[in-house]
Design an enzyme around this catalytic site. Sequence first.
Site, short mmCIF file in Angstrom:
data_model
loop_
_atom_site.label_atom_id
_atom_site.label_comp_id
_atom_site.label_asym_id
_atom_site.label_seq_id
_atom_site.Cartn_x
_atom_site.Cartn_y
_atom_site.Cartn_z
N GLY A 1 35.40 67.78 15.49
CA GLY A 1 36.43 67.54 14.47
C GLY A 1 37.80 68.00 14.90
N CYS A 2 37.86 69.15 15.53
CA CYS A 2 39.14 69.70 15.96
C CYS A 2 39.75 68.88 17.09
CB CYS A 2 38.97 71.16 16.38
SG CYS A 2 38.42 72.22 15.02
N THR A 3 38.92 68.35 17.96
CA THR A 3 39.41 67.49 19.04
C THR A 3 39.96 66.19 18.46
OG1 THR A 3 37.89 68.47 20.64
CG2 THR A 3 38.77 66.28 21.16
#
Length: 159
Positions: free
Chosen positions: A49-51
């Site tokens: 998700g952060c990527t």
Amino acid sequence: MAKRPEIFSIGDIAPDFTLPASNGQNVSLHDFRGKYVVLYFYPKDNTPGCTTEACDFRDYYQDFSNLDAVILGVSPDPLKSHEKFISKYQLPFLLLSDEDHEVAKKYDVWVLKKMYGREYMGIERSTFIIDKEGKIMKTYRKVKVKGHVENALEYLKTQ
């Protein structure tokens, strides 16, 4: 579960801070007065998700820049992790290291989370849009990654 109250409101001065940044310098929020700031908090470098979120900000970076906006990403990861993350995905904006969670606490995004029946403290994915005078314009809490960056960009276009 009851919704927790906001610790500040639209129009409040955004809490100032100074953190080590991926450019090797200490960066303060007040350094960006005169520009819009898109301050986004995310849990961890190199997670799915952060990527996706970071790459979405990367892909729309020029659009934000054209609106006189600076993007700052904040997570508890150390600078070495940020450097690898930036290099791997060619991120054109600064990532700030909040290893002691002090800034996350100021913005009320260091929260009790639950996963697989386990409770732990972590970052609640959140974005704050701050105006050129350092006031909070818009908050996004418990962000769902899909479409979030586009929503933030559309909001800034209306200002």
